[in-house]
Design a protein around this motif. Structure first.
Motif, PDB file in Angstrom:
ATOM      1  N   VAL A 101      -9.081   6.899   8.611  1.00  0.00           N
ATOM      2  CA  VAL A 101      -8.149   5.891   8.106  1.00  0.00           C
ATOM      3  C   VAL A 101      -7.364   5.308   9.274  1.00  0.00           C
ATOM      4  O   VAL A 101      -7.028   6.011  10.227  1.00  0.00           O
ATOM      5  N   TYR A 102      -7.074   4.021   9.196  1.00  0.00           N
ATOM      6  CA  TYR A 102      -6.418   3.314  10.293  1.00  0.00           C
ATOM      7  C   TYR A 102      -5.293   2.405   9.808  1.00  0.00           C
ATOM      8  O   TYR A 102      -4.668   1.718  10.598  1.00  0.00           O
TER       9      TYR A 102
ATOM     10  N   GLY B 147       2.384   8.748   6.665  1.00  0.00           N
ATOM     11  CA  GLY B 147       3.593   7.960   6.874  1.00  0.00           C
ATOM     12  C   GLY B 147       3.500   6.521   6.406  1.00  0.00           C
ATOM     13  O   GLY B 147       4.512   5.830   6.323  1.00  0.00           O
ATOM     14  N   GLU B 148       2.300   6.047   6.086  1.00  0.00           N
ATOM     15  CA  GLU B 148       2.137   4.659   5.628  1.00  0.00           C
ATOM     16  C   GLU B 148       2.169   4.590   4.096  1.00  0.00           C
ATOM     17  O   GLU B 148       2.160   5.610   3.409  1.00  0.00           O
ATOM     18  N   ALA B 149       2.165   3.377   3.575  1.00  0.00           N
ATOM     19  CA  ALA B 149       2.459   3.097   2.161  1.00  0.00           C
ATOM     20  C   ALA B 149       1.581   3.826   1.146  1.00  0.00           C
ATOM     21  O   ALA B 149       2.078   4.282   0.121  1.00  0.00           O
ATOM     22  N   ASN B 150       0.291   3.937   1.388  1.00  0.00           N
ATOM     23  CA  ASN B 150      -0.615   4.521   0.387  1.00  0.00           C
ATOM     24  C   ASN B 150      -0.954   5.991   0.633  1.00  0.00           C
ATOM     25  O   ASN B 150      -1.672   6.593  -0.157  1.00  0.00           O
ATOM     26  N   TYR B 151      -0.438   6.555   1.704  1.00  0.00           N
ATOM     27  CA  TYR B 151      -0.771   7.938   2.036  1.00  0.00           C
ATOM     28  C   TYR B 151      -0.340   8.912   0.939  1.00  0.00           C
ATOM     29  O   TYR B 151      -1.138   9.731   0.473  1.00  0.00           O
ATOM     30  N   LYS B 152       0.907   8.814   0.523  1.00  0.00           N
ATOM     31  CA  LYS B 152       1.436   9.777  -0.444  1.00  0.00           C
ATOM     32  C   LYS B 152       0.693   9.694  -1.786  1.00  0.00           C
ATOM     33  O   LYS B 152       0.320  10.713  -2.357  1.00  0.00           O
ATOM     34  N   SER B 153       0.436   8.487  -2.268  1.00  0.00           N
ATOM     35  CA  SER B 153      -0.207   8.308  -3.582  1.00  0.00           C
ATOM     36  C   SER B 153      -1.678   8.694  -3.592  1.00  0.00           C
ATOM     37  O   SER B 153      -2.176   9.213  -4.577  1.00  0.00           O
ATOM     38  N   TYR B 154      -2.384   8.404  -2.501  1.00  0.00           N
ATOM     39  CA  TYR B 154      -3.830   8.571  -2.502  1.00  0.00           C
ATOM     40  C   TYR B 154      -4.335   9.791  -1.736  1.00  0.00           C
ATOM     41  O   TYR B 154      -5.465  10.223  -1.955  1.00  0.00           O
TER      42      TYR B 154
ATOM     43  N   ASN C 135     -11.296   0.549  21.127  1.00  0.00           N
ATOM     44  CA  ASN C 135     -10.827   1.758  20.447  1.00  0.00           C
ATOM     45  C   ASN C 135      -9.902   1.390  19.299  1.00  0.00           C
ATOM     46  O   ASN C 135      -8.949   0.641  19.497  1.00  0.00           O
ATOM     47  N   VAL C 136     -10.190   1.929  18.123  1.00  0.00           N
ATOM     48  CA  VAL C 136      -9.295   1.814  16.975  1.00  0.00           C
ATOM     49  C   VAL C 136      -8.720   3.206  16.745  1.00  0.00           C
ATOM     50  O   VAL C 136      -9.457   4.186  16.667  1.00  0.00           O
ATOM     51  N   HIS C 137      -7.399   3.271  16.644  1.00  0.00           N
ATOM     52  CA  HIS C 137      -6.695   4.543  16.496  1.00  0.00           C
ATOM     53  C   HIS C 137      -6.341   4.787  15.037  1.00  0.00           C
ATOM     54  O   HIS C 137      -5.893   3.882  14.340  1.00  0.00           O
ATOM     55  N   GLY C 138      -6.542   6.025  14.606  1.00  0.00           N
ATOM     56  CA  GLY C 138      -6.211   6.396  13.238  1.00  0.00           C
ATOM     57  C   GLY C 138      -6.226   7.897  13.092  1.00  0.00           C
ATOM     58  O   GLY C 138      -5.927   8.635  14.038  1.00  0.00           O
ATOM     59  N   PHE C 139      -6.610   8.336  11.884  1.00  0.00           N
ATOM     60  CA  PHE C 139      -6.664   9.761  11.570  1.00  0.00           C
ATOM     61  C   PHE C 139      -7.941  10.066  10.812  1.00  0.00           C
ATOM     62  O   PHE C 139      -8.397   9.245   9.999  1.00  0.00           O
TER      63      PHE C 139
ATOM     64  N   SER D 267      -4.384  -3.553  20.879  1.00  0.00           N
ATOM     65  CA  SER D 267      -3.964  -2.164  21.115  1.00  0.00           C
ATOM     66  C   SER D 267      -4.783  -1.173  20.299  1.00  0.00           C
ATOM     67  O   SER D 267      -4.824   0.011  20.622  1.00  0.00           O
ATOM     68  N   GLY D 268      -5.402  -1.661  19.200  1.00  0.00           N
ATOM     69  CA  GLY D 268      -6.140  -0.756  18.314  1.00  0.00           C
ATOM     70  C   GLY D 268      -5.247   0.058  17.400  1.00  0.00           C
ATOM     71  O   GLY D 268      -5.726   0.942  16.702  1.00  0.00           O
ATOM     72  N   PHE D 269      -3.943  -0.231  17.411  1.00  0.00           N
ATOM     73  CA  PHE D 269      -2.978   0.471  16.542  1.00  0.00           C
ATOM     74  C   PHE D 269      -2.451  -0.491  15.489  1.00  0.00           C
ATOM     75  O   PHE D 269      -2.160  -1.645  15.784  1.00  0.00           O
ATOM     76  N   TRP D 270      -2.254   0.008  14.267  1.00  0.00           N
ATOM     77  CA  TRP D 270      -1.604  -0.749  13.207  1.00  0.00           C
ATOM     78  C   TRP D 270      -0.553   0.141  12.550  1.00  0.00           C
ATOM     79  O   TRP D 270      -0.790   1.320  12.331  1.00  0.00           O
ATOM     80  N   THR D 271       0.581  -0.459  12.237  1.00  0.00           N
ATOM     81  CA  THR D 271       1.584   0.224  11.425  1.00  0.00           C
ATOM     82  C   THR D 271       2.360  -0.817  10.637  1.00  0.00           C
ATOM     83  O   THR D 271       2.459  -1.970  11.066  1.00  0.00           O
ATOM     84  N   ASN D 272       2.882  -0.419   9.495  1.00  0.00           N
ATOM     85  CA  ASN D 272       3.651  -1.343   8.660  1.00  0.00           C
ATOM     86  C   ASN D 272       5.026  -0.755   8.348  1.00  0.00           C
ATOM     87  O   ASN D 272       5.624  -1.084   7.360  1.00  0.00           O
ATOM     88  N   HIS D 273       5.482   0.181   9.192  1.00  0.00           N
ATOM     89  CA  HIS D 273       6.846   0.713   8.978  1.00  0.00           C
ATOM     90  C   HIS D 273       7.618   0.776  10.277  1.00  0.00           C
ATOM     91  O   HIS D 273       7.098   0.583  11.338  1.00  0.00           O
TER      92      HIS D 273
END
Length: 133
Positions: free
Chosen positions: A8-9, A15-22, A55-59, A127-133
């Protein structure tokens, strides 16, 4: 025991919007990883990744219950029996790498067709990083 693993990226990262629900309730493990691709910011508040050589960074998230994939498919507007053009994202197997560049594992992820990224007005994130918070 073999777990379902997904790279996931975007909004599914810890810590992102859909993590807790899904993800949070079903998660067994999560670790930072990269993959080869191109990452784009979409005007809808979430990103898209296409095939590419940056490079795309995620988990990598590991789930005990493979049924989680059905919920993720719904979130990502992917249905395996629809044409690629009808899906927003395509679920595909990709290779992931540790932060040191060593191969980790091949896992599921959701990629968008380049034509769709262009249609949506995606802007490349070098940068290959995305965040929305």
């Amino acid at each position: 025991m073999k777990y379902l693993q997904v790279f996931v990226y975007g909004t599914l990262k810890p810590g992102e919007a859909n993590y807790k629900s899904y993800c949070a309730e079903y998660l067994v493990d999560a670790f930072p990883a990269t993959t080869n691709g191109l990452l784009y910011e979409l005007p809808f508040g979430y990103p898209a990744m296409t095939r590419g050589d940056m490079n795309v960074h995620g988990f990598v998230l590991s789930f005990r219950n493979p049924e989680v994939l059905l919920d993720l498919d719904l979130l990502e507007d992917y249905h395996p029996e629809r044409s690629q053009e009808e899906n927003e994202y395509q679920r595909q197997k990709i290779d992931t790498f540790g932060l040191n560049g060593e191969y980790l594992c091949t896992v599921w992820s959701y990629l968008m067709l380049p034509e769709k990224v262009q249609l949506f007005g995606g802007k490349l994130l070098p940068s290959g990083f995305w965040t929305n918070h």
